[in-house]
Design a protein around this motif. Structure first.
Motif, short mmCIF file in Angstrom:
data_model
loop_
_atom_site.label_atom_id
_atom_site.label_comp_id
_atom_site.label_asym_id
_atom_site.label_seq_id
_atom_site.Cartn_x
_atom_site.Cartn_y
_atom_site.Cartn_z
N LYS A 2 0.86 -1.18 0.00
CA LYS A 2 0.00 0.00 0.00
C LYS A 2 0.90 1.23 0.00
O LYS A 2 1.49 1.58 1.02
N VAL A 3 1.01 1.88 -1.14
CA VAL A 3 1.92 3.01 -1.30
C VAL A 3 1.22 4.29 -0.87
O VAL A 3 0.12 4.61 -1.36
N MET A 4 1.85 5.03 0.05
CA MET A 4 1.32 6.31 0.50
C MET A 4 2.44 7.34 0.44
O MET A 4 3.63 7.01 0.42
N LEU A 274 7.78 8.21 -0.58
CA LEU A 274 6.76 7.18 -0.68
C LEU A 274 7.11 6.04 0.27
O LEU A 274 8.28 5.69 0.40
N TYR A 275 6.13 5.48 0.93
CA TYR A 275 6.40 4.39 1.86
C TYR A 275 5.29 3.34 1.76
O TYR A 275 4.19 3.61 1.28
N ASP A 276 5.64 2.15 2.21
CA ASP A 276 4.71 1.03 2.20
C ASP A 276 3.97 0.98 3.53
O ASP A 276 4.54 0.58 4.56
N ALA A 277 2.72 1.41 3.53
CA ALA A 277 1.94 1.47 4.77
C ALA A 277 1.68 0.08 5.35
O ALA A 277 1.50 -0.06 6.57
N ILE A 309 5.20 3.00 -8.82
CA ILE A 309 4.40 4.04 -9.48
C ILE A 309 2.99 3.53 -9.75
O ILE A 309 2.00 4.23 -9.51
N GLY A 310 2.88 2.29 -10.23
CA GLY A 310 1.56 1.73 -10.50
C GLY A 310 0.73 1.56 -9.24
O GLY A 310 -0.46 1.89 -9.23
N ARG A 311 1.37 1.05 -8.18
CA ARG A 311 0.63 0.86 -6.92
C ARG A 311 0.23 2.22 -6.32
O ARG A 311 -0.85 2.34 -5.73
N ALA A 312 1.10 3.22 -6.45
CA ALA A 312 0.78 4.54 -5.91
C ALA A 312 -0.41 5.15 -6.64
O ALA A 312 -1.33 5.70 -6.01
N ALA A 313 -0.41 5.03 -7.96
CA ALA A 313 -1.54 5.57 -8.72
C ALA A 313 -2.83 4.83 -8.36
O ALA A 313 -3.90 5.45 -8.25
N PRO A 318 -1.63 11.39 -6.30
CA PRO A 318 -1.69 12.18 -7.55
C PRO A 318 -0.39 12.09 -8.34
O PRO A 318 0.68 11.87 -7.79
N HIS A 319 -0.53 12.28 -9.66
CA HIS A 319 0.64 12.23 -10.53
C HIS A 319 1.67 13.29 -10.14
O HIS A 319 2.88 13.04 -10.18
#
Length: 507
Positions: A2-4, A274-277, A309-313, A318-319
């Motif tokens: 889960k990218v946040m 960016l981090y993995d929640a 990038i894909g998981r974040a989107a 936002p881009h």
């Protein structure tokens, strides 16, 4: 995964001169009102020292942060729900006025209204801003260690010295001091949010800033106890908790925080990480405290990785925030150069304000001892005998592990040694960066970021509205001529997302 996204800050302590400009501008912007006289959302401490509030690092007294149980669970040091409810009307883990200080002002009117020609010299006596009474002596303040110049009065009670079982020299020629600016850490795993009985403390999902909902706050002050950095304050006029907001109204329009904007030494960097929640629980529950720094770095993600990038989107990042994360100076200082370190990772809150440790005047020390201060081999080998002990810095930033601290300092020293040759029009000796696991180009890039970075390089802050790219507001409405729409929005046509102006166009 889960990218946040999280807004983070890095401070280069090698450049802090202790001028307190950041503290004063923050004070004027946020706490210049009744009930907030003693609050300093940003303060600059002198180390060694006891800090503000007094001995805030002594969690045996204050019970801030988290602790790991024998079963591997991580729970607040303050206690669980029943323990919190038992202390809700009488909390013994709160700093008192003596630990902060009794704020005062001066009777300046006595100077301004004194009649001319009087025999007695008029004076402006100190007056308490709490009681209004005259104060004969000032015994404590928010920067008392700085006022004392690192004197022996506070040196012996420094919690880090006790934690690391260190004895430092007290002779003037061997003593050391450096400055440590502090704000709220806006942690990934904030204790203050967990222990708040009314749910007033919360962490914003879009940028990770920790705030207080003033309407929901009931003044229980458990957040003050739960915060191990003691950066939550209680307003005795409004009976609400208050804290650093990371100047979120400024960040939302792409501007840096007030303390960053006004910093004389230009030592602050702002950016997105960016981090993995999903791995936060894993990171904070490491059994070995010295492994917490590495675990915190491990959950920070590579913003250039296509999967990230894909998981974040997919998770709604936002881009424009992805672009900001890719250009983030904070990510480069933490991940690429491995210079920045978190403050007290052993509290298990995963703080998001990081520090580049200060480099002692090692060149002068080597030269004074008869060595060649220009030789990188001599310079790097002398780091372990610096005036500022590695163990002390490790007690602040890596839970006692000296290896990351030494690596950071070795890279700073190698950069100075390598660039010295370059500035003397000599070819750079690639052996110097290779000794610290870097290349000559890495050294030059690191130098540009640490020493001569421009405004937009130090502060990469995306706006809240992705259709307003960072830096556009400074164009003051003047059109950029000679570019068609496709040059402005090369990736936005028919893609179903907000346009994003490439930063190189604005430059």
């Amino acid at each position: 995964m889960k990218v946040m996204a999280q807004i983070a800050m890095v401070m280069n302590l090698d450049k802090c001169i202790g001028c307190h400009t950041c503290s004063v501008t923050c004070k004027q912007a946020w706490t210049n009102r009744e009930g907030a006289e003693y609050m300093w959302f940003n303060n600059v401490e002198t180390r060694p020292g006891v800090g503000y509030p007094r001995r805030w690092e002594d969690q045996d007294d204050w019970h801030g942060g988290w602790r790991r149980t024998a079963s591997g669970r991580v729970v607040p040091r303050l206690g669980g729900r029943l323990s919190t409810l038992a202390k809700i009307f009488a909390n013994p883990c709160l700093p008192g006025m003596d630990d902060y200080y009794e704020p005062w002002t001066y009777d300046y009117d006595k100077l301004l209204s004194a009649p001319a020609g009087q025999r007695a010299v008029p004076t402006a006596r100190a007056r308490s801003q709490i009681t209004g009474r005259t104060m004969d002596t000032i015994e404590w303040g928010p920067n008392w260690d700085d006022d004392l110049g690192g004197s022996m009065e506070t040196l012996d009670t420094d919690p880090v010295l006790h934690q690391m079982s260190l004895r430092v020299s007290k002779t003037i020629e061997d003593s050391f001091m450096f400055h440590l600016p502090r704000i709220c850490e806006h942690c990934l795993n904030p204790t203050c949010v967990s222990v708040c009985p009314s749910g007033a403390m919360y962490k914003r999902a879009e940028d990770g800033i920790v705030l207080v909902d003033q309407d929901r706050c009931r003044g229980w002050r458990m957040c003050v106890s739960g915060c191990p950095y003691k950066k939550v304050y209680f307003n005795h006029e409004t009976h609400k908790a208050e804290k650093c907001t990371l100047c979120y109204p400024r960040l939302e329009v792409g501007q840096p925080t007030v303390c960053s904007e006004t910093c004389v030494g230009r030592l602050r960097y702002l950016g997105v990480v960016l981090y993995d929640a999903d791995r936060v629980d894993w990171a904070v529950s490491r059994p070995d405290e010295t492994a917490l720094y590495a675990a915190q770095r491990e959950i920070l993600l590579d913003p250039h990785d296509p999967e990230v990038i894909g998981r974040a989107a997919a998770n709604g990042v936002p881009h424009s925030w992805l672009v900001a994360a890719q250009e983030s100076p904070v990510h480069r200082l933490i991940h690429d150069y491995e210079l920045a370190l978190p403050l007290h990772p052993e509290y298990r809150t995963l703080p998001m304000v990081w520090y580049i440790p200060p480099l002692s005047p090692v060149v002068d020390a080597v030269t004074a001892s008869g060595g060649d201060g220009e030789n990188h081999r001599v310079l790097l080998s002398a780091l372990s005998q610096m005036r500022i002990p590695l163990e002390y810095l490790a007690g602040l930033f890596t839970a006692g592990d000296t290896a990351p601290v030494e690596r950071s300092l070795r890279r700073l020293a190698a950069m100075r040694s390598y660039l010295r040759d370059v500035f003397m029009d000599a070819p750079g000796d690639e052996e110097i960066p290779a000794a610290v696991g870097m290349t000559g180009q890495d050294m030059e890039d690191m130098y540009r970021l640490l020493s001569i970075a421009k405004y937009d390089d130090r502060f990469v802050v995306p706006t809240t509205h992705s259709e307003l790219p960072r830096g556009l507001a400074r164009l003051e409405g003047c059109p950029i001529r000679g570019l068609d729409d496709d040059a402005f929005f090369p990736t936005a046509r028919g893609k179903g997302r907000h346009p994003s102006i490439p930063l190189q166009v604005l430059r």
